[in-house]
Enzyme design. Structure first.
Site, PDB file in Angstrom:
ATOM      1  N   TYR A 121      48.196  18.521   4.870  1.00 36.62           N
ATOM      2  CA  TYR A 121      47.502  19.799   4.760  1.00 36.62           C
ATOM      3  C   TYR A 121      48.482  20.845   4.574  1.00 36.62           C
ATOM      4  CZ  TYR A 121      43.752  23.356   5.810  1.00 36.62           C
ATOM      5  OH  TYR A 121      43.211  24.326   5.816  1.00 36.62           O
ATOM      6  N   TYR A 135      34.090  17.133   9.380  1.00 32.63           N
ATOM      7  CA  TYR A 135      35.457  17.011  10.157  1.00 32.63           C
ATOM      8  C   TYR A 135      35.118  18.398  11.222  1.00 32.63           C
ATOM      9  CZ  TYR A 135      40.225  18.326  11.645  1.00 32.63           C
ATOM     10  OH  TYR A 135      41.263  18.719  12.343  1.00 32.63           O
ATOM     11  N   HIS A 136      34.914  19.535  10.767  1.00 30.38           N
ATOM     12  CA  HIS A 136      34.613  20.457  11.796  1.00 30.38           C
ATOM     13  C   HIS A 136      33.730  20.565  12.901  1.00 30.38           C
ATOM     14  CE1 HIS A 136      37.339  22.808   8.984  1.00 30.38           C
ATOM     15  NE2 HIS A 136      37.931  23.002  10.204  1.00 30.38           N
ATOM     16  N   LYS A 187      36.379  38.372  19.220  1.00 26.79           N
ATOM     17  CA  LYS A 187      37.055  37.452  18.338  1.00 26.79           C
ATOM     18  C   LYS A 187      37.802  38.734  17.538  1.00 26.79           C
ATOM     19  CE  LYS A 187      37.068  33.514  17.115  1.00 26.79           C
ATOM     20  NZ  LYS A 187      38.451  33.028  17.707  1.00 26.79           N
ATOM     21  N   ASP A 246      39.857  34.974  12.332  1.00 28.13           N
ATOM     22  CA  ASP A 246      39.613  33.580  12.678  1.00 28.13           C
ATOM     23  C   ASP A 246      38.092  33.120  13.189  1.00 28.13           C
ATOM     24  OD1 ASP A 246      40.144  31.255  14.310  1.00 28.13           O
ATOM     25  OD2 ASP A 246      40.541  32.233  16.256  1.00 28.13           O
ATOM     26  N   HIS A 277      37.277  30.213  14.291  1.00 28.84           N
ATOM     27  CA  HIS A 277      37.313  29.085  15.304  1.00 28.84           C
ATOM     28  C   HIS A 277      36.713  29.603  16.568  1.00 28.84           C
ATOM     29  CE1 HIS A 277      39.180  25.686  13.389  1.00 28.84           C
ATOM     30  NE2 HIS A 277      40.155  26.321  12.975  1.00 28.84           N
TER      31      HIS A 277
END
Length: 648
Positions: free
Chosen positions: A4, A158-159, A523, A527, A529
């Site tokens: 990736y 996945y996340h 934040k 981003d 996350h």
């Protein structure tokens, strides 16, 4: 076999791709930067500091053309990790393929395009859920007829695991997303009922493989069993090929450690085995993270190491030559049965709430709570992480050089992308752009498929921000749930400081202040996350602080405004995209301009040299993934506020 990758610019990423292909990589997995993922041009205020950081910036057809220069797309299998703007990036990809003379019907690859999970775990959404689902289904309907070998969506569990999901949650929530998508495609009516099996057959998944090896093998076998049941019973598909659970995988990044980072090599290998040993539930495509991703951006050598791991497993061992090694195992059968039962119960709960779109807040709050429990186990030592909470004494890693063992993006990359964007706008046919955007807006107001208008925009020279801007105007803006207000209290032991001791330390600070300690968790930038910020907010609240947390994607100016309006005692910033040197100083300057002399602390993946620069700029403390004991961290942070503020 993929890595990736993508960074800095289309030209730099193209060079990296051609190098990796020459080393034996058999497909491409494209990482896009955050402005591209969220639908902003490089000169947007939210894009500052984010351009080229976590992937390649793609602002228009010229960038996409450069990205795949000398790479024949008709012969390539390209995975594009893109969600909110998946339709747009696929449109650009198709336009470049046409320029190359490719037969578009022969293009192979995948757009992730799972926007629902963005509300739960990754945060790169752009539009509200309903129009986002329309974008997903329009891409699916278009590709099934026009690009039939393309995987139009990768349902992405996945996340979910990265956000703390248990195996049961990962199974249930991912399958709920898949059901929501397939139901929406059927309801949209763009695909004839006779061809609906082909839609089911093009659904693929992108999963996570964690370190609990046996559990991960069982999870994948459970996915196969559950997907077969859903496709048969809910959608009436009988062709075994169309019912196949097709998935790609990236092994777990959440478990990669900053401490003793060489241990990550072992973790990555074990996790790869979890999705390759069971032949009947084996991944079709594997991409491995690099051992140093907890430190920063991997170098070419680091990516090469991950690729060589795959090649050794596939070509030197006999792993791929035998039947399923777990058939007949009573242990495996029992684990799979337990996961299937648990996931079925949770999936039924989500469906009872109306399905994944209606249950976003329910799923988000459950993920935040399970992540809090995971962190509690690590802090207490109940869950051992070698080098982190056990066996912590170690020799310095020879893999980490004097530059920190990572690739540092040239700060000039952003300015160069801005210059290319300005030049592109100056040279294109403005009338053609205006006409294409007007047609996109017209189609958005109807029920027609948006894909043809998007491809026309790509050909006309429309930019990423312009395409998304028209749709933002048509569909509206959206802020997803944080999951914090409903999350479970993070009780239990926490590092070397007990919860009760930490509460007493916070209370002592409040006595000095004369009122409750108030912290703003922010934040800045793009981003998405948010997992760390959510856990900070929960733990600070549990320690008695008053927490202001408004979620992701705020400008530094908005964070400063909130700090002033809420009269906070300290500000905690969470940034994992590498944009800390660009964004944090803006917050510091804004607070000073407002006369707020309060501590600012920063957490993220921050190399030592950057941490020193932030402290020199006025940051009171810097925390990185090694500072996993949140109770200790927040007790210390509270005392920073007590040391610097006068009693109210």
């Amino acid at each position: 076999m993929r890595t990736y990758s993508g960074h800095s610019s289309a030209a730099a990423s193209n060079e990296l791709y051609r190098t990796n292909l020459a080393k034996g990589q058999t497909g491409l997995s494209v990482a896009f930067d955050l402005p591209t993922q969220t639908g902003y041009d490089a000169d947007h205020v939210l894009a500052r500091g984010e351009v080229g950081k976590v992937g390649v910036p793609i602002s228009h057809l010229g960038d996409m053309r450069q990205l795949f220069d000398a790479i024949p797309l008709e012969q390539m299998n390209t995975s594009m990790t893109i969600n909110a703007t998946a339709m747009w990036l696929l449109a650009l990809y198709i336009a470049v393929a046409e320029e190359q003379g490719a037969d578009v019907s022969k293009l192979t690859g995948t757009t992730q395009n799972d926007i629902l999970k963005e509300y739960l775990s990754r945060g790169t959404y752009a539009f509200p859920p309903e129009p986002s689902m329309r974008l997903i289904t329009d891409v699916i309907a278009h590709t099934v007829t026009q690009v039939p070998r393309w995987n139009p969506i990768n349902i992405c569990s996945y996340h979910l695991q990265e956000a703390g999901a248990t195996p049961v949650q990962e199974l249930a929530f991912a399958l709920a997303n898949a059901i929501a998508v397939l139901d929406a495609v059927r309801e949209r009516g763009q695909v004839p009922e006779a061809d609906f099996g082909q839609v089911v057959g093009r659904i693929s998944f992108f999963v996570n493989a964690g370190i609990r090896f046996v559990e991960e093998v069982a999870k994948m076998r459970a996915f196969v069993e559950l997907w077969d049941r859903i496709t048969t019973e809910r959608y009436g598909v009988t062709d075994p090929k169309l019912k196949r659970f097709r998935y790609g995988v990236q092994v777990n990044s959440l478990g990669l450690t900053e401490q003793q980072p060489e241990n990550n090599i072992t973790r990555i290998l074990i996790e790869m085995l979890g999705v390759t040993l069971s032949r009947d539930a084996r991944a079709r495509a594997v991409q491995l993270p690099a051992w140093n991703e907890a430190l920063g951006l991997p170098r070419p050598w680091d990516q090469q190491l991950s690729l060589r791991m795959q090649q050794v497993l596939a070509l030197e061992t006999d792993l791929l030559e035998n039947g399923d090694l777990f058939d007949g195992s009573h242990v495996m059968e029992a684990k799979v049965a337990a996961l299937v039962a648990g996931a079925t119960e949770l999936l039924d709960e989500v469906l009872a709430h109306g399905g994944a779109m209606q249950a976003v807040e329910l799923m988000k709050s459950q993920l935040v709570a399970s992540n809090a429990e995971r962190l509690r186990r690590i802090e207490s030592g109940e869950q051992v992480v070698v080098g982190v909470n056990a066996f912590t004494s170690a020799e310095p890693s020879p893999l980490v050089d004097e530059e920190g063992g990572i690739l540092v993006v040239d700060p000039a990359a952003e300015a160069e992308q801005l210059a290319r964007l300005e030049a592109w706008r100056a040279e294109r046919d403005a009338a053609a752009v205006d006409a294409a955007l007007a047609e996109l807006g017209r189609v958005a107001a109807t029920d027609d498929n948006l894909m043809p208008a998007s491809v026309a925009c790509a050909r006309a020279g429309v930019t990423t921000g312009e395409w998304a801007g028209v749709l933002r105007e048509a569909f509206g803006e959206y802020r997803g749930p944080t999951g914090v207000s409903d999350a479970a209290i993070a009780s239990g032991p926490g590092g070397s400081t007990s919860m009760e001791e930490a509460r007493q330390r916070v209370h002592a600070v409040e006595q000095r202040l004369g009122r409750r300690l108030r912290i703003l968790v922010g934040k800045p930038g793009l981003d998405g996350h948010s997992n760390g910020a959510e856990q900070v907010a929960i733990r600070a609240r549990d320690l008695g602080m008053e927490v202001i947390y408004e979620g992701i994607r705020l400008t530094p100016a908005q964070i400063v405004r909130a700090a002033v309006d809420e009269d906070v005692h300290l500000v905690g910033l969470s940034i994992l995209s590498g944009s800390h040197l660009a964004l944090v100083p803006q917050v510091l300057e804004g607070l000073r301009a407002e006369g707020m002399d309060i501590p600012v602390v920063v957490g993220g993946i921050i190399p030592p040299a950057d941490a020193a620069e932030l402290r020199a700029a006025g940051v009171a403390a810097v925390f990185t993934p090694k500072d996993y004991a949140l109770t200790d961290v927040l007790a210390d942070v509270a005392e920073l506020a007590g040391a610097e503020l006068q009693t109210a």
